[in-house]
Design a protein around this motif. Structure first.
Motif, PDB file in Angstrom:
ATOM      1  N   ASP A 230       0.805  -1.224   0.000  1.00 32.15           N
ATOM      2  CA  ASP A 230       0.000   0.000   0.000  1.00 32.15           C
ATOM      3  C   ASP A 230       0.837   1.272   0.000  1.00 32.15           C
ATOM      4  N   ARG A 231       2.081   1.156   0.292  1.00 32.18           N
ATOM      5  CA  ARG A 231       2.932   2.347   0.314  1.00 32.18           C
ATOM      6  C   ARG A 231       3.156   2.925  -1.086  1.00 32.18           C
ATOM      7  N   LEU A 232       2.937   2.116  -2.104  1.00 32.98           N
ATOM      8  CA  LEU A 232       3.224   2.525  -3.482  1.00 32.98           C
ATOM      9  C   LEU A 232       2.086   3.332  -4.075  1.00 32.98           C
ATOM     10  N   VAL A 233       2.415   4.491  -4.616  1.00 33.20           N
ATOM     11  CA  VAL A 233       1.487   5.301  -5.408  1.00 33.20           C
ATOM     12  C   VAL A 233       2.024   5.277  -6.834  1.00 33.20           C
ATOM     13  N   LYS A 265      11.930   3.894  -2.446  1.00 34.21           N
ATOM     14  CA  LYS A 265      11.526   3.386  -1.132  1.00 34.21           C
ATOM     15  C   LYS A 265      12.392   3.933  -0.002  1.00 34.21           C
ATOM     16  N   SER A 269       9.161   9.977   3.214  1.00 36.68           N
ATOM     17  CA  SER A 269       7.707  10.029   3.099  1.00 36.68           C
ATOM     18  C   SER A 269       7.115   8.633   3.261  1.00 36.68           C
ATOM     19  N   GLU A 271       4.753   7.457   1.614  1.00 37.39           N
ATOM     20  CA  GLU A 271       4.315   6.994   0.305  1.00 37.39           C
ATOM     21  C   GLU A 271       5.468   7.021  -0.698  1.00 37.39           C
ATOM     22  N   PHE A 273       6.260   7.328  -4.719  1.00 34.05           N
ATOM     23  CA  PHE A 273       5.656   7.781  -5.972  1.00 34.05           C
ATOM     24  C   PHE A 273       6.515   7.324  -7.147  1.00 34.05           C
TER      25      PHE A 273
END
Length: 346
Positions: A230-233, A265, A269, A271, A273
């Motif tokens: 879920d960390r990936l946008v 990674k 942050s 997230e 991106f």
């Protein structure tokens, strides 16, 4: 076999092909000489014509023979020498035509001398020019083949480094996940198997269909989505309808994509991106990848150190496979690292 052939070329007549070419060339030479001999009213013109034809051909072989040791090492055309030989031939021809219009009275030996001397100069100079041009052409061809073989060997080496590089980075990631998030390991192993199958078996050619490479990239993106969670946008713009005739060097774009996921990674942050675009336009392939990254990582040159063989590899492959047919732009700001690549279609 090549050594035997090379030695035979250094004989007076060279190999048998040269003798065959000389016989074929002797026909127009005989016709031209006969017309000239008749114009200066030489006695027994048929015999003189035949003798002059043989004499000319022997003169060409003589010029070739006396210049072959010097010419054998030439890799570029000696312009001054060729210009001098051309000038000598033109001057001798001009004299022959002048002598044909204004021969000395009577069938004197001087008429024959004034014919044979420039004729000899023309034949020897022609032989030297032919040998020089042939030697330079052959040397340039040999050097080009040698460079091509070297480039091919270098390219094969670079391509062989791609799978180990990818596998090394992936196993490092899997090791970390096996400790912190081990339930992701089974689906990741399945994806890894698909990725390695392509990189080992399907990507062995110099160029592969772009649609195959696109499928590989999509598989890799799915792999990273499972790994990061879920960390990936993620934002992608990948062209769907790609002409199967369009080709690209395999495993070329994946290095940039892998680095984008790998280094994004490390941001502070919560997230990550990543934005990936791959499209075709006109005769070009347009690719870009943009990822968030940590400023501290750039200052410590972590991208260069941990990138390993990937980035130097892809730059070298671009030079070998797309000389003057690619444009690579890399830029960064406070938050994002961007790579843009334009390739000419294969």
């Amino acid at each position: 076999m090549n050594k035997v052939k090379a030695r035979s070329d250094f004989g007076f007549f060279g190999n048998k092909l040269y003798l065959i070419l000389a016989c074929v060339a002797g026909i127009p030479i005989y016709i031209a000489v006969k017309g000239y001999v008749e114009s200066i009213q030489v006695y027994a013109d048929d015999s003189v014509t035949f003798a002059a034809t043989v004499f000319f051909i022997l003169g060409v072989f003589t010029g070739r023979y006396i210049s072959q040791v010097w010419a054998s090492g030439l890799k570029t055309f000696p312009k001054d020498v060729l210009a001098g030989l051309a000038l000598l031939i033109i001057a001798s021809l001009a004299w022959l035509f002048f002598h044909a219009d204004f021969p000395l009275p009577g069938r004197t030996a001087i008429n024959l001398l004034l014919f044979w001397l420039p004729f000899l100069l023309i034949s020897i100079a022609s032989g030297v020019m032919i040998k020089v041009m042939h030697a330079v052409t052959q040397n340039q061809l040999t050097e080009a083949k040698s460079e091509a073989a070297h480039s091919q060997s270098e390219l094969n080496l670079l391509q062989s480094q791609l799978s180990p590089h990818f596998l090394f980075n992936t196993l490092n990631n899997l090791y970390g996940l096996s400790i912190t998030d081990h339930q992701k390991i089974p689906p990741l192993l399945l994806k890894l198997s698909e990725l390695l199958r392509y990189s080992v078996y399907d990507a062995s050619e110099i160029y592969v269909p772009l649609r195959n490479e696109m499928a590989y990239i999509k598989n890799y993106i799915e792999f990273e989505k499972i790994r990061i969670g879920d960390r990936l946008v993620l934002s992608t713009d990948l062209e769907e309808m790609i002409d199967p005739e369009i080709k690209i060097a395999p495993m070329l774009l994946i290095v940039f994509i892998e680095n984008a996921f790998k280094h994004s990674k490390n941001t502070a942050s919560p997230e990550i991106f990543v934005d990936i675009s791959l499209r075709t336009w006109g005769s070009s392939i347009l690719f870009s990848v943009r990822n968030s990254y940590g400023r501290e990582e750039e200052e410590n040159n972590m991208l260069d150190r941990s990138g390993g063989v990937g980035l130097p590899n892809v730059n070298k492959r671009l030079e070998l496979l797309y000389p003057n047919a690619h444009e690579l732009n890399v830029r960064s700001d406070e938050l994002f690292y961007t790579v843009e690549l334009q390739l000419k279609m294969k």
